[in-house]
Design an enzyme around this catalytic site. Sequence first.
Site, PDB file in Angstrom:
ATOM      1  N   ARG A   1     -10.657   4.839  27.809  1.00 17.61           N
ATOM      2  CA  ARG A   1     -11.207   3.480  27.670  1.00 17.61           C
ATOM      3  C   ARG A   1     -10.057   2.556  28.081  1.00 17.61           C
ATOM      4  NH1 ARG A   1     -16.060   4.277  24.990  1.00 17.61           N
ATOM      5  NH2 ARG A   1     -16.119   5.862  23.367  1.00 17.61           N
TER       6      ARG A   1
ATOM      7  N   THR B   1     -23.587   9.519  28.543  1.00 21.06           N
ATOM      8  CA  THR B   1     -23.190   9.116  27.180  1.00 21.06           C
ATOM      9  C   THR B   1     -24.117   9.819  26.196  1.00 21.06           C
ATOM     10  OG1 THR B   1     -23.262   7.319  25.539  1.00 21.06           O
ATOM     11  CG2 THR B   1     -24.570   6.984  27.512  1.00 21.06           C
TER      12      THR B   1
ATOM     13  N   ARG C   1     -23.385   3.880  18.003  1.00 26.77           N
ATOM     14  CA  ARG C   1     -22.760   2.609  17.625  1.00 26.77           C
ATOM     15  C   ARG C   1     -23.794   1.489  17.569  1.00 26.77           C
ATOM     16  NH1 ARG C   1     -17.897   2.345  21.371  1.00 26.77           N
ATOM     17  NH2 ARG C   1     -19.672   2.679  22.718  1.00 26.77           N
TER      18      ARG C   1
ATOM     19  N   ASP D   1     -25.117   8.653  23.548  1.00 24.22           N
ATOM     20  CA  ASP D   1     -25.902   7.668  22.794  1.00 24.22           C
ATOM     21  C   ASP D   1     -27.321   7.438  23.328  1.00 24.22           C
ATOM     22  OD1 ASP D   1     -23.733   7.372  21.190  1.00 24.22           O
ATOM     23  OD2 ASP D   1     -23.194   5.360  21.867  1.00 24.22           O
TER      24      ASP D   1
ATOM     25  N   ASP E   1     -22.309   2.076  29.190  1.00 21.57           N
ATOM     26  CA  ASP E   1     -22.357   0.649  29.556  1.00 21.57           C
ATOM     27  C   ASP E   1     -20.982   0.056  29.878  1.00 21.57           C
ATOM     28  OD1 ASP E   1     -21.619   0.830  26.899  1.00 21.57           O
ATOM     29  OD2 ASP E   1     -22.762  -0.899  26.245  1.00 21.57           O
TER      30      ASP E   1
ATOM     31  N   GLY F   1     -16.548   7.296  26.536  1.00 21.04           N
ATOM     32  CA  GLY F   1     -16.663   8.511  25.723  1.00 21.04           C
ATOM     33  C   GLY F   1     -17.155   9.676  26.567  1.00 21.04           C
TER      34      GLY F   1
ATOM     35  N   ASP G   1     -28.332   5.195  25.257  1.00 17.57           N
ATOM     36  CA  ASP G   1     -28.677   3.784  25.061  1.00 17.57           C
ATOM     37  C   ASP G   1     -28.639   2.965  26.355  1.00 17.57           C
ATOM     38  OD1 ASP G   1     -25.968   3.971  25.383  1.00 17.57           O
ATOM     39  OD2 ASP G   1     -25.444   2.626  23.749  1.00 17.57           O
TER      40      ASP G   1
HETATM   41  O1  F6P Z   1     -20.376   5.896  23.184  1.00 15.86           O
HETATM   42  C1  F6P Z   1     -20.342   7.176  22.694  1.00 15.86           C
HETATM   43  C2  F6P Z   1     -19.712   7.225  21.343  1.00 15.86           C
HETATM   44  O2  F6P Z   1     -19.658   8.582  20.960  1.00 15.86           O
HETATM   45  C3  F6P Z   1     -20.373   6.367  20.260  1.00 15.86           C
HETATM   46  O3  F6P Z   1     -21.512   6.968  19.688  1.00 15.86           O
HETATM   47  C4  F6P Z   1     -19.232   6.200  19.280  1.00 15.86           C
HETATM   48  O4  F6P Z   1     -19.416   5.068  18.499  1.00 15.86           O
HETATM   49  C5  F6P Z   1     -18.059   6.065  20.182  1.00 15.86           C
HETATM   50  O5  F6P Z   1     -18.374   6.755  21.375  1.00 15.86           O
HETATM   51  C6  F6P Z   1     -16.760   6.607  19.618  1.00 15.86           C
HETATM   52  O6  F6P Z   1     -15.745   6.355  20.538  1.00 15.86           O
HETATM   53  P1  F6P Z   1     -14.256   6.884  20.417  1.00 15.86           P
HETATM   54  O7  F6P Z   1     -14.242   8.342  20.767  1.00 15.86           O
HETATM   55  O8  F6P Z   1     -13.489   6.079  21.414  1.00 15.86           O
HETATM   56  O9  F6P Z   1     -13.832   6.670  19.023  1.00 15.86           O
END
Ligand code: F6P
Length: 321
Positions: free
Chosen positions: A72, A126, A172, A128, A103, A11, A130
């Site tokens: 991803r 990120t 998440r 998050d 991660d 992300g 985390d």
């Molecule tokens: O890891 C960052 C994040 O924004 C999370 O908080 C969220 O769950 C996820 O990415 C969403 O990912 P995507 O943009 O692939 O839907």
Amino acid sequence: MKRIGVYTSGGDAPGMNACVRAVVRAGLYNGCEMVGIQHGYEGMIEGKFVDLDARAVANIIQRGGTILRTARSERFRTPEGRVKAAENLKGAGVEGLVAIGGDGTFQGAVRLNEEHGVAIVGVPGTIDNDLFGTDFTIGYDTAVNTAMEAIDKIRDTAASHDRLFYVEVMGRDAGFIALDVGISSGAEFVAIPEAKTNVQALREELEAFKGVKSSAIIIVAEGEEEGGAFSLAEKIKDAAGYDYRVCVLGHIQRGGSPTASDRILASRLGIASVEALLEGQTNVMVGIIHGRITFTPLRTTWTQRKTVDNELWRLSKILSL
Ligand code: F6P
């Protein structure tokens, strides 16, 4: 080490560009050639490499997203994908990598290092927050501010209509955003993945507000175990007779110009990552703990869980009286 590659993966997060800029300029300053790898591991597999000079990263410190693009990558999860990526890196003469991401990015980096011997330093990017081994990740501060500003606006309409609002924020697996947003926006209740949401207690709290508060804001982290804002709202919809609405802030939290804090964090970590690579470090994430640069084995950043500050949780209870 003469040629260093840099990529963003997973992300996107505000401040990634500031970090790319810092990495490229730190490399050039130290006499290296710098290569940008586009679309993260996907681009590594496809050989999407571009040489970057100092001007290539001009005028990006203030921009959200990532000029290198991100992805991803499913293919990189396969041994064949990683073989192809390693061959491409070798062909392009890339001797070391700076990986900016979360991660998932670091799990890929560890495999590439262990299977193909590529030297890699990770930078935490990120929203998050985390990752174990750093107080803050790049993008977190901006995301919290973006969500807070949105909730300030939601509060205006909540108060005007005497409504409850369940606001879902990203996260998440972690409640860092939710907790900080809860305190900074003056929310009445915060639900996070790290703590079981007591639906009955929330219902009782809302009953207690009756006649005292005409509206309230409930922040729900997306990974909260009741299933997120819609699900939680459904479970207590008739509480205290409040009319209610649900608002999912979603990807708005990932965009926008990075805050000063994120730009400075990204700049410090970007330079530190290149210096670490040049000193021979590999398979580590560079972070900042209590204001000082630190190094944590990449694997530890996700195998050890970074915990939310219980003190903040306690404060949010006091502040919502
Ligand atoms: O890891 C960052 C994040 O924004 C999370 O908080 C969220 O769950 C996820 O990415 C969403 O990912 P995507 O943009 O692939 O839907």
